[in-house]
Write a protein that holds these residues in place. Structure first.
Motif, PDB file in Angstrom:
ATOM      1  N   LEU A  57      28.080  55.404  54.797  1.00 33.20           N
ATOM      2  CA  LEU A  57      26.916  55.136  53.964  1.00 33.20           C
ATOM      3  C   LEU A  57      26.588  53.650  53.940  1.00 33.20           C
ATOM      4  O   LEU A  57      27.479  52.796  54.082  1.00 33.20           O
ATOM      5  N   GLY A  58      25.311  53.365  53.749  1.00 36.05           N
ATOM      6  CA  GLY A  58      24.871  52.019  53.433  1.00 36.05           C
ATOM      7  C   GLY A  58      24.514  51.952  51.965  1.00 36.05           C
ATOM      8  O   GLY A  58      24.847  52.847  51.178  1.00 36.05           O
ATOM      9  N   ARG A  59      23.805  50.898  51.592  1.00 34.43           N
ATOM     10  CA  ARG A  59      23.367  50.742  50.204  1.00 34.43           C
ATOM     11  C   ARG A  59      22.075  51.518  49.995  1.00 34.43           C
ATOM     12  O   ARG A  59      21.220  51.577  50.871  1.00 34.43           O
ATOM     13  N   GLN A  60      21.933  52.131  48.825  1.00 36.17           N
ATOM     14  CA  GLN A  60      20.743  52.902  48.505  1.00 36.17           C
ATOM     15  C   GLN A  60      19.498  52.042  48.691  1.00 36.17           C
ATOM     16  O   GLN A  60      19.401  50.935  48.163  1.00 36.17           O
ATOM     17  N   ASP A  61      18.546  52.540  49.458  1.00 35.72           N
ATOM     18  CA  ASP A  61      17.335  51.787  49.773  1.00 35.72           C
ATOM     19  C   ASP A  61      16.265  52.080  48.730  1.00 35.72           C
ATOM     20  O   ASP A  61      15.570  53.094  48.798  1.00 35.72           O
ATOM     21  N   SER A  62      16.128  51.187  47.771  1.00 37.35           N
ATOM     22  CA  SER A  62      15.163  51.383  46.686  1.00 37.35           C
ATOM     23  C   SER A  62      13.773  50.894  47.045  1.00 37.35           C
ATOM     24  O   SER A  62      12.833  51.079  46.279  1.00 37.35           O
ATOM     25  N   SER A  63      13.630  50.269  48.237  1.00 35.92           N
ATOM     26  CA  SER A  63      12.329  49.703  48.612  1.00 35.92           C
ATOM     27  C   SER A  63      11.313  50.773  48.991  1.00 35.92           C
ATOM     28  O   SER A  63      10.116  50.500  49.035  1.00 35.92           O
ATOM     29  N   THR A  64      11.772  51.992  49.275  1.00 32.68           N
ATOM     30  CA  THR A  64      10.857  53.044  49.710  1.00 32.68           C
ATOM     31  C   THR A  64      10.262  53.820  48.542  1.00 32.68           C
ATOM     32  O   THR A  64       9.428  54.700  48.751  1.00 32.68           O
ATOM     33  N   GLY A  65      10.675  53.530  47.329  1.00 31.27           N
ATOM     34  CA  GLY A  65      10.103  54.240  46.194  1.00 31.27           C
ATOM     35  C   GLY A  65      10.973  54.111  44.954  1.00 31.27           C
ATOM     36  O   GLY A  65      12.115  53.652  45.032  1.00 31.27           O
ATOM     37  N   PRO A  66      10.483  54.531  43.807  1.00 35.50           N
ATOM     38  CA  PRO A  66      11.260  54.450  42.554  1.00 35.50           C
ATOM     39  C   PRO A  66      12.238  55.612  42.441  1.00 35.50           C
ATOM     40  O   PRO A  66      11.867  56.732  42.097  1.00 35.50           O
ATOM     41  N   TYR A  67      13.484  55.358  42.783  1.00 29.04           N
ATOM     42  CA  TYR A  67      14.509  56.392  42.714  1.00 29.04           C
ATOM     43  C   TYR A  67      15.543  56.017  41.656  1.00 29.04           C
ATOM     44  O   TYR A  67      15.773  54.837  41.387  1.00 29.04           O
ATOM     45  N   PRO A  68      16.177  57.023  41.042  1.00 28.88           N
ATOM     46  CA  PRO A  68      17.227  56.696  40.056  1.00 28.88           C
ATOM     47  C   PRO A  68      18.432  56.071  40.729  1.00 28.88           C
ATOM     48  O   PRO A  68      18.703  56.319  41.909  1.00 28.88           O
ATOM     49  N   ASP A  69      19.168  55.275  40.000  1.00 30.58           N
ATOM     50  CA  ASP A  69      20.374  54.638  40.516  1.00 30.58           C
ATOM     51  C   ASP A  69      21.484  55.688  40.593  1.00 30.58           C
ATOM     52  O   ASP A  69      21.918  56.240  39.581  1.00 30.58           O
ATOM     53  N   ARG A 109      21.042  47.830  53.666  1.00 30.39           N
ATOM     54  CA  ARG A 109      20.051  48.846  53.327  1.00 30.39           C
ATOM     55  C   ARG A 109      20.187  50.048  54.254  1.00 30.39           C
ATOM     56  O   ARG A 109      20.199  49.898  55.476  1.00 30.39           O
ATOM     57  N   ASP A 110      20.244  51.228  53.677  1.00 31.20           N
ATOM     58  CA  ASP A 110      20.445  52.448  54.462  1.00 31.20           C
ATOM     59  C   ASP A 110      19.101  52.965  54.944  1.00 31.20           C
ATOM     60  O   ASP A 110      18.495  53.858  54.339  1.00 31.20           O
ATOM     61  N   THR A 111      18.612  52.392  56.057  1.00 31.22           N
ATOM     62  CA  THR A 111      17.351  52.800  56.655  1.00 31.22           C
ATOM     63  C   THR A 111      17.610  53.390  58.032  1.00 31.22           C
ATOM     64  O   THR A 111      18.698  53.248  58.588  1.00 31.22           O
ATOM     65  N   PHE A 112      16.579  54.009  58.609  1.00 32.24           N
ATOM     66  CA  PHE A 112      16.735  54.641  59.914  1.00 32.24           C
ATOM     67  C   PHE A 112      17.114  53.633  60.988  1.00 32.24           C
ATOM     68  O   PHE A 112      17.994  53.892  61.817  1.00 32.24           O
ATOM     69  N   PHE A 113      16.467  52.480  60.986  1.00 27.72           N
ATOM     70  CA  PHE A 113      16.752  51.471  62.010  1.00 27.72           C
ATOM     71  C   PHE A 113      18.093  50.772  61.790  1.00 27.72           C
ATOM     72  O   PHE A 113      18.544  50.053  62.665  1.00 27.72           O
ATOM     73  N   GLN A 132      35.893  59.182  43.787  1.00 26.48           N
ATOM     74  CA  GLN A 132      37.142  59.343  43.034  1.00 26.48           C
ATOM     75  C   GLN A 132      37.732  60.735  43.254  1.00 26.48           C
ATOM     76  O   GLN A 132      38.956  60.900  43.299  1.00 26.48           O
ATOM     77  N   GLN A 133      36.874  61.721  43.410  1.00 28.71           N
ATOM     78  CA  GLN A 133      37.359  63.087  43.575  1.00 28.71           C
ATOM     79  C   GLN A 133      37.796  63.384  45.005  1.00 28.71           C
ATOM     80  O   GLN A 133      38.808  64.054  45.223  1.00 28.71           O
ATOM     81  N   PHE A 134      37.056  62.853  46.010  1.00 30.12           N
ATOM     82  CA  PHE A 134      37.310  63.251  47.393  1.00 30.12           C
ATOM     83  C   PHE A 134      37.900  62.141  48.270  1.00 30.12           C
ATOM     84  O   PHE A 134      38.484  62.446  49.316  1.00 30.12           O
ATOM     85  N   SER A 135      37.714  60.894  47.909  1.00 34.97           N
ATOM     86  CA  SER A 135      38.272  59.749  48.661  1.00 34.97           C
ATOM     87  C   SER A 135      37.946  59.827  50.153  1.00 34.97           C
ATOM     88  O   SER A 135      38.825  59.718  51.011  1.00 34.97           O
ATOM     89  N   ASP A 136      36.672  60.017  50.456  1.00 36.11           N
ATOM     90  CA  ASP A 136      36.269  60.111  51.863  1.00 36.11           C
ATOM     91  C   ASP A 136      34.971  59.355  52.153  1.00 36.11           C
ATOM     92  O   ASP A 136      34.292  59.626  53.146  1.00 36.11           O
ATOM     93  N   ILE A 137      34.620  58.399  51.280  1.00 33.03           N
ATOM     94  CA  ILE A 137      33.377  57.638  51.427  1.00 33.03           C
ATOM     95  C   ILE A 137      33.675  56.254  51.988  1.00 33.03           C
ATOM     96  O   ILE A 137      34.585  55.554  51.514  1.00 33.03           O
ATOM     97  N   SER A 168      25.630  59.616  56.539  1.00 25.73           N
ATOM     98  CA  SER A 168      24.961  60.219  55.391  1.00 25.73           C
ATOM     99  C   SER A 168      24.255  59.125  54.596  1.00 25.73           C
ATOM    100  O   SER A 168      24.320  57.943  54.956  1.00 25.73           O
ATOM    101  N   GLN A 169      23.573  59.516  53.535  1.00 23.44           N
ATOM    102  CA  GLN A 169      22.941  58.583  52.623  1.00 23.44           C
ATOM    103  C   GLN A 169      23.411  58.862  51.213  1.00 23.44           C
ATOM    104  O   GLN A 169      23.910  59.954  50.919  1.00 23.44           O
ATOM    105  N   VAL A 170      23.243  57.886  50.335  1.00 27.87           N
ATOM    106  CA  VAL A 170      23.793  57.998  48.987  1.00 27.87           C
ATOM    107  C   VAL A 170      23.338  59.279  48.312  1.00 27.87           C
ATOM    108  O   VAL A 170      24.124  59.996  47.687  1.00 27.87           O
TER     109      VAL A 170
END
Length: 444
Positions: free
Chosen positions: A216-228, A249-253, A238-243, A178-180
């Protein structure tokens, strides 16, 4: 006259042994001449790879499978790098014994320092057309030597403390890529086919303990201005403990890194999982039917072991939608683009389409063999490369519908009777399909 006849008989008796001896000498000389002049046909000797030992991490004394072809195209970067590793790990060339462990890849101090500070400054051989490649390909080439990343969010107790269900080990560990920002996908999976706990089968009702983690990887902010979104991710964990989240960087490659790092996590924190499902967060799985199938495979494997008196034989099951004789896509505008300067050749058979299931014992072997296979930017293909190195091929199952059902059948619950996985479904479609399948099971 009688005296003359007597002398003739005596002469014949004297000459006969000489003639026989002469014939024998001629036969011996001809045989020697033929032997000396005969040139046997040359036998092509192929290098061979270490085999798999069933009792330890050691290599088998006698190699059990074919080695990678050493006549790889030298002009392609991946082939050239793999060629070097093949020679480095070849037991014949390096005097391997059955007790010798395969060394892990060693990086120079300079590369290690670059990896720790910025993964995209790692040293790598340059491609002749490097500057003209798409950005994701350039980024992969510059970081393909980096194989270790810090774990930002961990679940070390995911596979322990299962006494609530009277079970020690998960029957099925579901690992979802998945992604962030895909909060809705993860929540839909938790509420439907990826629900953690004891899940019953659809036929024999035996079922088993299921555990689900999201990779998950780290949120890839290089592809555009996204909120943190990191704060929201912390609250979700904290709620699900499954991450499970790593610092890359969480990219396709970089999806290949999720396989590689997950195998390491599995070996350390959940090595006793019986089966692993690895899939994307836009697939739908009939988990109960999958458990029925896996129970059948496990029983058949145990019967096979008993019949052959091979109680230590491990299960090398891997099932999915198998793709064979695939070639790299050379179209620069598609996301699967692999330039000829990076890789030449046909891909080994691999299971694609968003989901695959394999035995836990095979997952641990994949972790070991991955140390001898160069990273490749397409995760499905990389898994196929690791399997090929083990001398294994994935098993095709028609229930893995990676290209979906016909449009007219998508909304008919009974059309899913033989389906194990279908791709792809939005979070809303997952919830609706789950409810329909629960209410229509008896009618089908």
């Amino acid at each position: 006259m009688a005296r003359c006849r007597c002398n003739g008989k005596l002469l014949c008796m004297c000459l006969l042994p000489c003639m026989m001896t002469g014939h024998l000498l001629i036969y011996v000389m001809v045989s020697i001449f033929v032997t000396i002049s005969y040139t046997p046909p040359q036998i092509i000797v192929h290098y061979i790879a270490p085999g798999a030992s069933t009792n330890s991490e050691a290599l088998a004394r006698h190699p059990m499978g074919p080695f990678w072809n050493l006549r790889l195209e030298e002009s392609a970067l991946w082939n050239r790098l793999q060629h070097v590793w093949d020679r480095q790990h070849n037991p014949i060339l390096r005097g391997n014994t059955s007790a010798t462990k395969v060394p892990k890849t060693k990086l120079s101090p300079l590369v290690k320092e670059a990896c720790s500070s910025d993964p995209y400054k790692c040293l790598a051989p340059r491609l002749s057309d490097f500057d003209s490649l798409p950005e994701q390909m350039r980024a992969f080439v510059l970081s393909m030597h980096c194989r270790e990343y810090p774990l930002l969010i961990n679940q070390p107790g995911m596979c322990s403390g299962n006494r609530t269900f009277g079970l020690d080990n998960p029957m099925l560990l579901i690992a979802v890529k998945s992604q962030v920002g895909n909060f809705e996908n993860r929540q839909a999976i938790r509420e439907t086919w990826g629900r953690s706990g004891f899940v019953r089968g659809e036929i024999n009702r035996r079922g088993g303990l299921v555990r689900t983690v999201f990779l998950l990887g780290r949120q890839d902010s290089s592809t555009g201005p996204y909120p943190d979104l990191n704060r929201l991710l912390e609250l979700e964990n904290q709620q699900f403990s499954d991450i499970l989240q790593w610092d890359f960087r969480d990219t396709f490659f970089n999806l290949t890194l999720k396989d590689l790092l997950f195998w390491h996590w599995l070996q350390e924190h959940c090595p006793s999982a019986v089966f692993i499902f690895k899939g994307d967060d836009d697939v739908f799985v009939r988990t109960g039917a999958l458990l029925d199938y896996l129970h059948k495979q496990w029983e058949e494997h145990n019967m096979w072991r008993a019949s052959r008196n091979e109680t230590e034989a491990l299960m090398d099951l891997i099932v999915g939608d198998v793709i064979s004789n695939a070639k790299p896509n050379r179209e620069p505008t598609v996301k699967y683009y692999i330039p000829e300067s990076f890789y030449k050749g046909v891909y080994p058979p691999y299971a694609g389409g968003g989901g695959v299931v394999y035995s836990g014992s095979l997952a641990l072997r994949l972790r070991e063999v991955s140390d001898r296979v160069q990273l490749f930017p397409i995760d499905d293909v990389y898994l196929g490369m690791c399997l090929h190195r083990l001398g294994l091929s994935p098993r095709h199952h028609p229930g893995f519908l990676t290209f979906d059902l016909p449009e007219a059948e998508k909304d008919k619950p009974c059309a899913y009777r033989s389906v194990l996985l279908v791709h792809k479904r939005s979070p809303k479609e997952m919830l609706a399909l789950w409810r329909r399948l629960q209410t229509s099971r008896a009618r089908c």
